[in-house]
Design an enzyme around this catalytic site. Structure first.
Site, short mmCIF file in Angstrom:
data_model
loop_
_atom_site.label_atom_id
_atom_site.label_comp_id
_atom_site.label_asym_id
_atom_site.label_seq_id
_atom_site.Cartn_x
_atom_site.Cartn_y
_atom_site.Cartn_z
N ARG A 181 0.72 -1.29 0.01
CA ARG A 181 0.04 -0.05 0.04
C ARG A 181 0.89 1.32 -0.14
NH1 ARG A 181 -2.47 -4.00 -1.20
NH2 ARG A 181 -4.38 -4.30 -0.22
N LYS A 300 0.40 -8.83 14.08
CA LYS A 300 -0.86 -9.12 13.28
C LYS A 300 -1.10 -10.59 13.25
CE LYS A 300 -2.90 -8.76 8.52
NZ LYS A 300 -3.03 -8.33 7.08
N GLU A 304 -6.21 -12.32 7.66
CA GLU A 304 -6.03 -12.38 6.24
C GLU A 304 -5.22 -13.61 5.92
OE1 GLU A 304 -6.71 -7.99 4.52
OE2 GLU A 304 -4.78 -8.17 5.62
N ARG A 337 -2.85 -6.07 17.06
CA ARG A 337 -3.88 -5.65 16.16
C ARG A 337 -5.13 -6.13 16.17
NH1 ARG A 337 -3.24 -5.52 10.87
NH2 ARG A 337 -3.73 -3.19 10.32
N LYS A 373 -8.30 -0.58 14.05
CA LYS A 373 -8.53 0.66 13.12
C LYS A 373 -9.49 1.78 13.33
CE LYS A 373 -6.86 -2.32 9.27
NZ LYS A 373 -7.12 -2.79 7.84
N ASP A 378 -12.24 -1.18 6.68
CA ASP A 378 -10.82 -1.40 6.28
C ASP A 378 -10.28 0.11 5.72
OD1 ASP A 378 -8.26 -2.03 5.80
OD2 ASP A 378 -8.58 -3.45 4.30
N GLU A 400 -5.66 3.12 15.10
CA GLU A 400 -4.70 2.94 13.83
C GLU A 400 -5.46 3.84 12.60
OE1 GLU A 400 -3.38 -1.19 12.81
OE2 GLU A 400 -3.72 -0.76 10.76
N GLU A 406 -4.87 4.44 0.53
CA GLU A 406 -5.18 3.09 0.09
C GLU A 406 -6.42 3.30 -0.75
OE1 GLU A 406 -6.02 -1.60 1.06
OE2 GLU A 406 -5.31 -0.23 2.51
#
Length: 528
Positions: A181, A300, A304, A337, A373, A378, A400, A406
């Site tokens: 990113r 993390k 994902e 996270r 976040k 996202d 965050e 992005e």
């Protein structure tokens, strides 16, 4: 949009009226220290006849050198550094260096500062006072900010201290030099030539962050590789830490959960396995031996496709607490996270983090902070604040934000993110009644947490202008300023940035700021 382009044309026309001594490429960021016109130069010189510095060390050197650089750039004259009080001088002092300070530094902590116009032995001076060398550096940068934006330097009476303890950039930089990113070129970390070669860009990076009060940087991508924890890469991180230390900036590392298996052949990464815990303790000891002020780990996990403690039927708290025990003897922290998106999770994406973390409230070690976040999806152009803010009163939560754009035009669209940051921080969770803002959750004041933090996913690369365009620099700047003081307005921050980056002339700042403040809404209007 047409109106904004018209504003930009006016702004550029006004800037063209000011003589330019040399071609500029954006490298100097908001630290240009451009020559001041006669109306500003004379009073500025009168308030900076000399720099009185009664301490020593690398941070003192950085502070005095920055003042000399800034004043010389704006006035054409470099003030001498002296230990003797002089009329019109800038006086840098701590209680340790000057026990009879005419200003109290109580409440400033180790990073805050006071700037006062005072009289000492019949001489009018500007005192920059702090409890530490780093506090003096922050104060020096703020005085230069005042000078660069055309503020009056008479009768100053300023006291400022950060509301949030950890103010970090998160670099999603890979060991192969690419940036996930990233829209400003390759990574600024030259892993191939580190630790032996440390180019001037690292110092300029530290200067820029220190000018905003950013005090930490996570060097590598949250989608981490285990190699970042090997001895050669620890030595590279140590070289960067040595460069950043005089500027009050600590380094941190993202870690891969299965590193014990990948690096040393352990059969498991179960956080409750004693051999796994011993491996992480030994690894922490190794890192702290090379970097005594290492900040800690960012993780993390189970998101994902990344491995994590849930692979072993353990909780996020089990994993975080095991790592926290490894770094705690050294004063380190773990940032865990809360982005735990998994496509095969039956919960709606907006609920996944809440479902995983809300039941764990109060189960994390006291040196763990959960990094959340700003929104539950996202980093979208617009989404409500994350439901975890206000929902975990017994757990410190760290904001965050994404500085790199992005979903907001990457490097090709002018999209000023200050309003997005401000709106999120000002949002009310009503967790303890009206006024329970996200900012109060993040700064710890709502529940009395001492461990507090805010992180921004960096938009920095090797492009000469650092961020892919001049205007993208404003997002880095806005993140830093709001990290220090969440009560600042995005518009005031934009005005500061424009004044230092282009010119303090209102013919420039007013149309530029108008364009910036409308840009976020513009991209929302044409985003799918």
């Amino acid at each position: 949009m047409i109106a904004r382009l018209f504003c930009w044309t006016i702004a550029m026309g006004a800037m063209a009226l000011t003589p330019v001594a040399r071609a500029e490429d954006g490298y100097d960021l908001w630290l240009r220290y451009a020559p001041a016109d006669a109306a500003r130069s004379a009073p500025l010189s009168a308030h900076a006849t000399a720099i009185v510095a009664q301490g020593s060390g690398p941070t003192w050197t950085a502070a005095t050198a920055e003042l000399q650089r800034g004043i010389a750039g704006m006035t054409g004259t470099t003030p001498a550094v002296t230990a003797t009080i002089q009329q019109g001088a800038l006086w840098l002092a701590t209680p340790a260096s000057a026990p009879s300070l005419p200003v109290k530094t109580d409440g400033l902590g180790q990073e805050g500062y006071a700037i006062r116009s005072v009289t000492v032995d019949g001489k009018a001076v500007t005192l920059i006072a702090a409890n530490s060398d780093v506090g003096l550096l922050h104060g020096a940068f703020h005085w230069l900010r005042l000078a660069g934006t055309g503020a009056s330097l008479d009768s100053l009476n300023i006291a400022s201290a950060p509301k949030i303890g950890l103010r970090l950039l998160n670099h999603w930089d890979n060991l192969n030099g690419t940036v996930e990113r990233g829209y400003a070129g390759m990574s600024i970390w030259d892993w191939w030539r580190l630790p032996d070669y440390k180019g001037p860009r690292y110092t300029d990076y530290a200067r820029a962050n220190a000018s905003l009060g950013i005090n930490g940087t996570v060097l590598n991508n949250v989608n981490a590789r285990s190699e970042s924890l090997t001895a050669p890469y620890i030595a590279k991180a140590a070289a960067l830490a040595d460069t950043f230390r005089p500027y009050g900036i600590k380094v941190y590392l993202s870690v891969k959960w299965t590193a014990p298996m990948e690096l040393d052949g352990l059969k498991t990464a179960d956080p409750l396995d004693l051999a796994v815990a011993a491996w992480w303790k030994a690894k922490a000891d190794e890192i702290y031996k090379a970097i005594p002020d290492f900040g800690g780990f960012l993780v993390k996990a189970n998101s994902e496709g990344q491995p994590g403690p849930q692979d072993y039927k353990r909780t996020h708290a089990d994993g975080a607490n095991m790592l926290a025990a490894a770094v705690k003897p050294h004063g380190g922290i773990v940032m865990w996270r809360a982005f735990v998106y998994a496509h095969d999770n039956p919960d709606d994406r907006a609920k996944q983090a809440y479902s995983d973390f809300k039941p764990l409230d109060g189960q994390f070690a006291d040196n763990v902070i959960v990094q959340v976040k700003n929104g539950a999806i996202d980093f979208q152009p617009r989404e409500p604040f994350h439901p975890l803010f206000g929902a975990m009163p017994r757990t410190p939560l760290m904001m965050e934000f994404q500085i790199t754009k992005e979903y907001l035009g990457q490097s090709t669209h002018l999209t000023y993110l200050g309003p997005l940051f401000e709106e999120t921080l000002d949002a009310d969770t009503f967790a303890k009644g009206k006024g329970s803002t996200v900012a109060k959750v993040v700064d710890g004041s709502l529940e009395g947490h001492k461990l507090t933090g805010i992180a921004g996913v960096a938009n920095i690369g090797v492009d000469r202008d650092w961020s892919g365009s001049i205007f993208n620099q404003a997002d880095w700047y806005a993140f830093g300023r709001l990290s220090w003081d969440t009560s600042l307005s995005a518009k005031d921050i934009a005005t500061e940035w424009a004044a230092q980056t282009f010119s303090p002339d209102t013919k420039v700042t007013q149309p530029v700021v108008a364009m910036m403040m409308g840009s976020n809404g513009d991209i929302e209007s044409y985003s799918p």
